[in-house]
Scaffold this active site. Sequence first.
Site, PDB file in Angstrom:
ATOM      1  N   ASP A 252       0.885  -1.154  -0.023  1.00 32.93           N
ATOM      2  CA  ASP A 252      -0.012   0.112   0.005  1.00 32.93           C
ATOM      3  C   ASP A 252       0.928   1.321  -0.020  1.00 32.93           C
ATOM      4  OD1 ASP A 252      -2.272   1.739  -0.027  1.00 32.93           O
ATOM      5  OD2 ASP A 252      -3.271   0.617   1.510  1.00 32.93           O
TER       6      ASP A 252
ATOM      7  N   GLU B 157     -11.128   6.381   3.704  1.00 32.62           N
ATOM      8  CA  GLU B 157      -9.882   6.087   4.354  1.00 32.62           C
ATOM      9  C   GLU B 157     -10.098   6.572   5.763  1.00 32.62           C
ATOM     10  OE1 GLU B 157      -6.220   5.235   2.855  1.00 32.62           O
ATOM     11  OE2 GLU B 157      -6.814   5.697   0.510  1.00 32.62           O
TER      12      GLU B 157
HETATM   13  C1  BGC Z   1      -5.331   2.778  -0.061  1.00 32.85           C
HETATM   14  C2  BGC Z   1      -5.372   1.624  -0.953  1.00 32.85           C
HETATM   15  C3  BGC Z   1      -5.355   2.423  -2.342  1.00 32.85           C
HETATM   16  C4  BGC Z   1      -3.819   3.000  -2.421  1.00 32.85           C
HETATM   17  C5  BGC Z   1      -3.636   3.803  -3.879  1.00 32.85           C
HETATM   18  C6  BGC Z   1      -3.883   3.711  -0.212  1.00 32.85           C
HETATM   19  O1  BGC Z   1      -3.974   4.502   0.739  1.00 32.85           O
HETATM   20  O2  BGC Z   1      -5.205   2.181   1.274  1.00 32.85           O
HETATM   21  O3  BGC Z   1      -6.813   1.085  -0.956  1.00 32.85           O
HETATM   22  O4  BGC Z   1      -5.228   1.408  -3.350  1.00 32.85           O
HETATM   23  O5  BGC Z   1      -3.918   4.287  -1.434  1.00 32.85           O
HETATM   24  O6  BGC Z   1      -4.374   4.616  -4.003  1.00 32.85           O
END
Ligand code: BGC
Length: 577
Positions: free
Chosen positions: A271, A458
């Site tokens: 991630d 998030e």
């Molecule tokens: C998230 C992921 C995402 C990634 C790329 C992260 O902060 O947890 O779900 O795919 O960013 O944008």
Amino acid sequence: MSSNKDMQIEEKVEALLSQMTLEEKIGQMSQIRHFEESADAHIKEKFIGSVIHTQGTLPGKTALDWQKRFIQLQKEALSTRLGIPLLFAVDAVHGQNTYEGATIFPHNIALGATQNENLVEEIAKITAIESQATGFNWVFSPCIAIPYNEKWGRVYEAFSESTEITEKLTRASVRGHQGDLSDSKTVMATAKHFVGDGATDFGVEGGNTSLSTYEIKERLLSPYKVAVKEKVGAVMASFNSISGISMHNHKALLTDTLKVGMNFDGILVSDWKAYSRFNGNDVINAGVDVVMAVDGDLEDFQDGLAKGIKDGSVNMSRIDDAVRRILRQKFRLGLFENPFPNEELIAKIGNSSHRKIAKQAVRESLVLLKNKDKLLPLSKEMKKIVVVGEHANSSGLQSGGWTIDWQGKDDNYKGATNILEGLKKQTKGEIVYDKNATGKHYDADVAIIVVGEKPYAEFFGDIGHESNDLELTLTKEHQNYIKAYKEKGIKTVVILISGRPLVVTDQIDQSDAFVAAWLMGSEGDGLAEVLFGDYNFSGKLPHSWPKSIEDYKQKYGPNFWDNSVKPLFEIGYGLKY
Ligand code: BGC
């Protein structure tokens, strides 16, 4: 895919791998953003393997511009010594939601309410087409978390608190996205976030889960088994820890369980900025193959990994394993023969057949929680209907986070139809809009009151996080919208727009009809078609529904498997006409 084809791919992978320098291998493991300074030069000189698009500068204005930008970057990659094509990845989590004008589907929680695997497969197919049309061959979706606590800000990204529903819809989603992978209308999917993202104590994004190994195995791992069986191309490691060990460093789960135990032969992607966040080479040693080396992380990652090989703290066999997986997926996708996006697909973005499926998903996801004296379906002959609430008049608010922008939008966006516009299409009578329930329309036959959460994504959506003032219930203002019309004796239909169940026990009591409508995406007119009876309700709750805020004092919410808290409605509840 035939085993013969698989064998040929393995031969090609080995032949290519044997020619690669360490620098080229580390390059393949690096993922960068397309707009970063020197992105073009890095692709050429640092042998980058993949490119990500998420929040930030757009690749262009039109879909053609997006394709052109990615073609340009692809050409840089193809001009390197070995000419290994790039993967282009996007967070297309409910349609190609980063492109304004794309078809945006209801979020996964709403699809969990449909329990319709054929529909989920169809949606994934369309998402693949619209992602390819904007230049991508890889999506970071589906999220197959099992949310244990609704305070978590990402509940809506997951299908359900039920492992069984999640398994069924995971299978459909991976199938729909990937097809046989080599078709230029399909994309590589990513099951995320491995594992325990939705099961942290108190629902904290990136927090720690103290679940037992048995519970993790029983409830959280089986959707991954399903995804791997469907040959999912990628799995993303999670930000959370399990019993104090960060998942990005959790070799037992990443390597022993996922890669070896489940026989996962695809790419394990990190991630965001995980290399600098979780102890550098420990991330690689735990089993991560591709690193999001974004926002200044590239040099540290590439130098750090090279150093690790030199001093023996990382084995060359680990690097080779990573690169094999990356090349294998590139061959499976057919990128060596077909590295560029197809211009003909652009005409399909947001077309009427795609929107029709999205509207079907909206209709099937609505869950009717109350319908006193059969107020619904509404008659199309009603003389006057008052519609209340800012959520009624904004396709942004009805869609939630990960819509055009990472944190979503408050206003309307291109190509979408909002709820009010949908209602106007359906009725012959007068429709008036009273945004903040200021009054004046107490002569209406019925009030449709649309309330709910503002978009978030998030950790911004975690309840209890200092970054927001979110609560597990409606704001006072929204509670008053309902009260105002109730006190005047007007019949009220309440529509709840939310990324999770909220505590609305009093508001359900006060209303005549109550609908959980989740985050519906671009086709807000799907709602009116059900309210006016062209279609019946068929959605069923994908989560048990809380009765009070007290229900969330524990580590986990009132989940159906935990009998200590009795929910207001059990998972699976939903009325019909
Ligand atoms: C998230 C992921 C995402 C990634 C790329 C992260 O902060 O947890 O779900 O795919 O960013 O944008």
